[in-house]
Design a protein around this motif. Structure first.
Motif, mmCIF file in Angstrom:
data_model
loop_
_atom_site.group_PDB
_atom_site.id
_atom_site.type_symbol
_atom_site.label_atom_id
_atom_site.label_comp_id
_atom_site.label_asym_id
_atom_site.label_seq_id
_atom_site.Cartn_x
_atom_site.Cartn_y
_atom_site.Cartn_z
ATOM 1 N N SER A 228 0.813 -1.218 0.000
ATOM 2 C CA SER A 228 0.000 0.000 0.000
ATOM 3 C C SER A 228 0.845 1.266 0.000
ATOM 4 N N THR A 233 -0.650 2.510 -4.586
ATOM 5 C CA THR A 233 -1.964 3.087 -4.292
ATOM 6 C C THR A 233 -2.375 4.092 -5.360
ATOM 7 N N LYS A 309 -9.198 0.633 4.642
ATOM 8 C CA LYS A 309 -9.610 1.721 3.751
ATOM 9 C C LYS A 309 -8.653 2.913 3.823
ATOM 10 N N ALA A 341 -3.799 7.819 2.086
ATOM 11 C CA ALA A 341 -4.831 7.628 1.066
ATOM 12 C C ALA A 341 -6.057 7.008 1.707
ATOM 13 N N TYR A 342 -7.220 7.455 1.248
ATOM 14 C CA TYR A 342 -8.476 6.878 1.718
ATOM 15 C C TYR A 342 -9.157 6.228 0.530
ATOM 16 N N ASN A 343 -9.440 4.940 0.668
ATOM 17 C CA ASN A 343 -9.926 4.142 -0.449
ATOM 18 C C ASN A 343 -11.339 3.642 -0.171
ATOM 19 N N THR A 344 -12.307 4.126 -0.938
ATOM 20 C CA THR A 344 -13.677 3.621 -0.868
ATOM 21 C C THR A 344 -14.076 3.150 -2.261
ATOM 22 N N THR A 348 -11.020 7.157 -4.560
ATOM 23 C CA THR A 348 -9.809 7.066 -3.748
ATOM 24 C C THR A 348 -9.093 8.401 -3.821
#
Length: 482
Positions: A228, A233, A309, A341-344, A348
């Motif tokens: 990650s 990412t 996430k 990083a925020y991953n939904t 992202t």
């Protein structure tokens, strides 16, 4: 302090190698099976998946059926080693709509006119490319081979060719850079060649050889290394490097590393520590003042939160090099970086910021004094889905090569970063679409833009007015063997 750290790290690596030796000896003794002849011969074939593997058993004439089944079920005999040829390629059809006109072209066209060349942004792919040039171009070709020697030991080998679009500044026509042969054809070179020892202790791998650094490039699944970090990412290396890679931090180096997790069962928290030559793929001669005397230390802590996430990564490195000259004195550079990083599912978002100091990095041409320099950069990007097989991405970077710059003065760079200049601020923009008809095939129309701004006042000798390089591209990217 740095010398002490280097000695401690070297001692740790020596201890690790000793442990490896004992581990290998123990494994060899176990496989000998006390000298008994096995009742079953197991033949393995190579496929990409371990789940579908069914060993072929050949019972010995005197072996009972139950003994054959027992041997087939044994995890050591049922293990199927990985033998994988893999690679990927990306390139573009590009059109340079506008080049940063830093100087008059060889044909005598004034700055700002058709055919003028860009001199600024030497770290970019399009430095030296004239306005209106268009071409099909490969920017990366990878050919790799992964070989599991045993469950414990894995070897990785990678050939690379990464030609730029850079043209000969004298003619504006000939493609010419380090990844091309003298006749202009693409060359392959060794980018990775390493041995991985899995679970040197539980949750930690030991890697020695030419390898990716923890700056941004580690992303190998099935190991104790992180998956990650910022490049994995971001996911669009086919479009552009991450900001630290863009400005020439080491993405790979020759050395040794420990890559581990603090929680092997869940792998939500981990670390990487590495000692390297700071030469990447280059071979330094014994006469080079840096050879055998100086090293670079890399360190990284990473974490995943909220059901994986949220990614968080903290990175630092430190390196000393030989003095540029007796008058300039010792050289060293240090980087500190944070990435989040925020991953939904729909979107992202990633943010990466860094600061890098260069001891004795520049000489003030006005005052004739040697000064330290500090570079800073910030990258913000977003990506997500628009429809089935169709995604989007957009990114903005800002970069200041020297926060201590005095606008009324001129500076000369002393660092061993060949493309570094303290003079020019940069702002980078890119955006595009990603059409994926199959998971390993991508077509990515995109816009690529860099704005340049001279930090000197307009009355300072050598000042160049603000300008930009704008490129329209149709990028293609495909992967095989993975």
């Amino acid at each position: 302090m740095k010398k002490t750290f280097t000695k401690l790290f070297s001692a740790a690596l020596l201890t690790g190698l000793t442990i490896i030796g004992f581990s290998a000896k123990a494994q060899s003794t176990s496989l000998a099976d006390n000298g008994n002849t096995p009742a079953t011969v197991v033949k393995s074939t190579t496929t990409a998946s371990h789940a579908d593997y069914k060993p072929e058993t050949i019972p010995a004439a005197t072996a009972a059926t139950t003994e054959v089944k027992a041997k087939a079920a044994d995890p050591d005999t049922a293990w199927k080693p990985q033998r994988r040829v893999w690679g990927y390629t990306f390139g573009d059809f590009y059109y340079t709509a506008h080049a940063d006109n830093d100087f008059v072209s060889a044909t005598g066209v004034p700055e700002g006119g058709a055919g003028a060349l860009s001199k600024r942004g030497g770290e970019t792919n399009y430095s030296g490319v004239p306005t209106y040039r268009n071409a099909f171009q490969f920017r990366r070709v990878y050919l790799g081979y992964d070989y599991e020697i045993t469950k414990k030991f894995k070897a990785e080998f990678l050939l690379a060719s990464e030609p730029g679009a850079n043209t000969n500044a004298a003619t504006g026509t000939t493609i010419q850079n380090g990844d091309n042969l003298v006749d202009g054809k693409m060359a392959l070179w060794i980018k990775n060649a390493n041995l991985r020892v899995r679970d040197l202790w539980t949750g930690t791998d030991f890697v020695i050889g030419m390898q990716s650094t923890p700056g941004f490039a580690l992303n190998e699944a099935g190991t104790n290394g992180p998956t990650s970090l910022s490049e994995a990412t971001w996911g669009y290396r086919s479009i552009e490097k991450t900001i630290t890679d863009f400005h020439k931090n080491n993405s790979y180096d020759l050395g040794a590393s420990l890559q581990g997790t603090f929680d092997p069962a869940t792998k939500n928290f981990g670390y990487v520590v590495m000692l390297g030559n700071n030469s990447q793929a280059s071979l330094l001669s014994a006469a080079n003042a840096n050879t055998g005397f100086y090293k670079i230390v890399y360190g990284d802590l990473w974490a995943k939160f909220f059901d994986k996430k949220l990614f968080l990564d903290i990175y630092a490195d430190a390196a000393k090099t030989a003095p540029a000259t007796a008058a300039i004195g010792g050289q060293q550079h240090n980087m500190f970086k944070i990435f989040a990083a925020y991953n939904t599912k729909p979107i992202t978002i990633g943010v990466e910021a860094y600061t890098q100091s260069f001891t004795n990095g520049v000489t003030n041409s006005t005052t004739k004094t040697v000064e330290d320099a500090t570079a800073q950069g910030l990258s913000i990007w977003v990506k997500g889905g628009l429809a089935k097989n169709l995604n989007y991405f957009a990114r903005y970077d800002t970069y200041n090569p020297d926060t201590k710059f005095t606008a009324a003065d001129s500076y000369a760079a002393n660092t061993n970063y060949s493309s570094y200049t303290p003079t020019v601020k940069e702002q980078f923009y890119t955006a595009g679409l990603d059409y994926t008809p199959y998971k390993n095939v991508h077509f990515e129309p995109n816009v690529w833009l860099v704005d340049y701004k001279d930090q000197r006042t307009s009355t300072t000798t050598g000042y160049v007015a603000p300008d930009h390089t704008l490129v329209f591209r149709f990028t293609f990217f495909f992967t095989f063997g993975k």
